[in-house]
Design a protein around this motif. Structure first.
Motif, PDB file in Angstrom:
ATOM      1  N   VAL A  59       0.762  -1.296   0.019  1.00 17.73           N
ATOM      2  CA  VAL A  59      -0.010  -0.022   0.189  1.00 17.73           C
ATOM      3  C   VAL A  59       0.956   1.295   0.006  1.00 17.73           C
ATOM      4  CG1 VAL A  59      -0.084   0.204   2.485  1.00 17.73           C
ATOM      5  CG2 VAL A  59      -2.207   0.889   1.144  1.00 17.73           C
ATOM      6  N   ARG A  60       0.516   2.310  -0.612  1.00 18.87           N
ATOM      7  CA  ARG A  60       1.031   3.573  -0.288  1.00 18.87           C
ATOM      8  C   ARG A  60       0.567   4.263   0.729  1.00 18.87           C
ATOM      9  NH1 ARG A  60       2.139   6.773  -5.892  1.00 18.87           N
ATOM     10  NH2 ARG A  60       2.718   8.325  -4.307  1.00 18.87           N
ATOM     11  N   HIS A 119       5.482   2.205  -2.628  1.00 17.23           N
ATOM     12  CA  HIS A 119       4.510   1.252  -1.557  1.00 17.23           C
ATOM     13  C   HIS A 119       5.454   0.896  -0.612  1.00 17.23           C
ATOM     14  CE1 HIS A 119       1.914   1.372  -4.964  1.00 17.23           C
ATOM     15  NE2 HIS A 119       1.189   0.504  -4.217  1.00 17.23           N
ATOM     16  N   PHE A 120       4.719   0.256   0.631  1.00 25.80           N
ATOM     17  CA  PHE A 120       5.195  -0.160   1.782  1.00 25.80           C
ATOM     18  C   PHE A 120       4.498  -1.383   1.954  1.00 25.80           C
ATOM     19  CE2 PHE A 120       5.578   4.486   2.662  1.00 25.80           C
ATOM     20  CZ  PHE A 120       6.811   4.506   3.653  1.00 25.80           C
ATOM     21  N   THR A 166      -9.428  -5.213   3.440  1.00 24.27           N
ATOM     22  CA  THR A 166      -9.596  -4.212   2.302  1.00 24.27           C
ATOM     23  C   THR A 166      -8.706  -2.854   2.743  1.00 24.27           C
ATOM     24  OG1 THR A 166     -11.332  -3.238   3.766  1.00 24.27           O
ATOM     25  CG2 THR A 166     -12.081  -4.981   2.339  1.00 24.27           C
ATOM     26  N   LEU A 167      -8.801  -2.015   2.036  1.00 25.49           N
ATOM     27  CA  LEU A 167      -8.057  -0.699   2.221  1.00 25.49           C
ATOM     28  C   LEU A 167      -8.590   0.143   3.399  1.00 25.49           C
ATOM     29  CD1 LEU A 167      -5.759   1.186   1.170  1.00 25.49           C
ATOM     30  CD2 LEU A 167      -7.420   2.332  -0.088  1.00 25.49           C
ATOM     31  N   ALA A 168      -9.944  -0.076   3.758  1.00 20.85           N
ATOM     32  CA  ALA A 168     -10.507   0.539   4.967  1.00 20.85           C
ATOM     33  C   ALA A 168     -10.170  -0.082   6.017  1.00 20.85           C
ATOM     34  CB  ALA A 168     -11.852   0.563   4.603  1.00 20.85           C
ATOM     35  N   SER A 214      -3.588   4.561   0.190  1.00 16.82           N
ATOM     36  CA  SER A 214      -4.020   4.342  -1.053  1.00 16.82           C
ATOM     37  C   SER A 214      -3.169   3.527  -1.833  1.00 16.82           C
ATOM     38  CB  SER A 214      -3.978   5.734  -1.704  1.00 16.82           C
ATOM     39  OG  SER A 214      -2.404   5.966  -1.985  1.00 16.82           O
ATOM     40  N   GLU A 215      -3.657   2.977  -3.148  1.00 17.79           N
ATOM     41  CA  GLU A 215      -2.894   2.121  -4.087  1.00 17.79           C
ATOM     42  C   GLU A 215      -2.921   0.507  -3.436  1.00 17.79           C
ATOM     43  OE1 GLU A 215      -0.077   3.622  -6.532  1.00 17.79           O
ATOM     44  OE2 GLU A 215      -1.094   5.693  -6.722  1.00 17.79           O
TER      45      GLU A 215
END
Length: 473
Positions: free
Chosen positions: A192-193, A225-226, A239-241, A259-260
């Protein structure tokens, strides 16, 4: 084509094996049921011994250019900065160990480099191709492959299952996958970013009262990204959330917006070892043979070295000498069991909240792997890793022992010999400065090679194609 090897699974293990065979001019097909190449970081830690393997395979420069050293981790407890940590302390190279430190590169990047190198030999991964079933007989394996709506019958001399923990090959053979799965412990992993964080560092966020229960964000080379890792104690969806909620909770900050999300998975401790690695003309390698916790960065590296061990033995079998094939299981299953013990112990430390749970020592570098304890090796005399050493060639130019070993051949080192060398092999006399030798020779200017091999004049050492000592006279 009957005189070919069929590899099921195009992860790092399958790609390494395909490359090992292709550079020996062995016809090979490598298939994968996925329709797209893996895009995540999953196995992002490359151990020193694997870097040596990559040196031999001709991909080291690309791996070093695309990756980075392990990051400094900035630790925050209760929102307060408490210090910097490294998973390992940097070690200076030595003449015997030129790559003493681990390297970080997302698995997708490693796979892409291996695919590019494999393409140099005219071999490409066949995506969207599933191994439906297979049967073997004394002379080969007949496999049914499906691509789209079309079935294809393929005949191969050998089949290798490098098709992951849910291996179709292993299940078809009915080989037990011994071990355990702990459903009580789940971890959320993803890429994820997080642009509010300095990408030059990694981060550990946790509560002040429970410092070992938190989240890690480790920078991935080649972008912004990490890799995200956090305990998942409920039934939340990956999920991203959900990732954002974890960051907000553990960091105590409101400015970190994720993000991403390019890859995410829920991981459970699934620690298993196949009962056997061979059934006739069918072999298991990588996650199909052993599944590791991510602690210690052992899984991908062990699989790559499975392939490195098996490749030259399969090539010999394809040329009519099957005597080495049994040594694959004897050597690699012993190693896999040991490595599983190491990664499992590190996982236990993490679960128990030990202060040194994130530290990595020499036991994870895989430089001390030896085949001395392997049984039933047939004609093979197993030994330790062959060390490197700086030399000069016949023209006085700098050269390394690893330069002599590089390639699909065995190497014979004849220490202090000045006469004619054996023919039909890659043989070199290793001599001291001022010595005149009749044949192909290298000069041990500083004595590092003699010292590394505990050699005296007249010592002969044979190095296997996979960089281990085969015999010593």
């Amino acid at each position: 084509m009957h005189e070919q090897v069929l590899i099921a699974g195009a992860g790092p293990t399958g790609l390494t094996l395909a490359l090992e065979l292709a550079r020996r001019n062995i016809p090979v097909r490598i298939i994968d049921q996925a329709t797209e190449f893996f895009a995540g970081s999953r196995g992002d830690g490359i151990q020193p011994r694997t870097l040596e393997v990559f040196d031999d395979l001709g991909v080291l420069d690309a791996v070093l250019a695309a990756g980075a050293t392990g990051p400094v981790m900035l630790a925050y407890l209760g929102g307060e900065f408490v210090g910097e940590h490294r998973m390992w302390d940097p070690i200076e190279p030595t003449p015997a160990v030129p790559y003493p430190n681990g390297w970080v590169l997302g698995q997708a990047g490693t796979e892409a480099i291996l695919r590019d190198r494999l393409a140099d030999f005219g071999v490409r991964v066949e995506l969207g191709t599933t191994l439906r079933t297979f049967a073997q007989d004394p002379t080969g394996v007949t496999a049914i492959l499906r691509c789209g709506d079309t079935d294809e019958t393929v005949r191969a001399a050998y089949l290798i299952g490098a098709d992951g923990g849910r291996s179709t090959v292993r299940k078809t053979l009915g080989i037990a996958f011994e071990g355990s799965t702990d459903e009580s412990l789940r971890m959320l992993l993803g890429d994820v970013r997080a642009d509010a964080l300095d990408h030059a560092f990694g981060y550990w966020f946790a509560g002040a009262d429970r410092p070992m229960e938190g989240i890690a964000l480790s920078p991935l080379p080649g972008g912004r990204h990490f890799q995200f890792a956090a305990p998942l104690t409920d039934e939340a969806e990956p999920t991203l959330a959900v990732l954002q909620e974890y960051v907000d909770r553990y960091s105590g900050r409101t400015d970190i917006t994720l993000s991403e999300l390019t890859w995410v998975t829920v991981w459970r401790p699934n620690i298993r070892l196949a009962e056997r690695f061979r059934d006739g003309r069918v072999f298991l390698a990588g996650d199909a043979a052993h599944v590791h916790p991510p602690t210690g960065g052992q899984g991908m590296n062990t699989g790559i070295q499975d392939a490195y061990n098996l490749g030259w033995k399969l090539a010999a079998a394809m040329h009519g000498d099957e005597s080495l094939l049994d040594s694959y299981e004897s050597e690699r299953r012993t190693v896999a069991a040991r490595v599983l013990g190491i990664s499992s112990a590190l996982l236990d430390k993490l679960v128990d909240g030990a202060e040194d749970a994130m530290r990595r020592g020499p036991e994870t570098q895989q430089l001390d792997i030896s085949y001395r304890d392997a049984a039933d090796l047939g004609p093979l005399v197993a030994g330790d890793r062959a060390p490197d050493a700086p030399l000069k060639d016949m023209a006085g130019n700098p050269i390394r022992l690893f330069d002599l070993f590089r390639g699909p051949h065995s190497t014979l080192l004849c220490f202090g010999e000045t006469g004619e060398l054996p023919t039909g092999t890659e043989a070199y006399a290793v001599v001291r400065p001022g010595t005149t030798a009749a044949g192909r020779h290298v000069i041990d200017v500083e004595g590092h090679a003699f010292a590394a091999y505990h050699a005296v004049d007249g010592t002969r050492v044979e190095i296997r194609p996979d960089g281990y000592l085969a015999r010593r006279d």
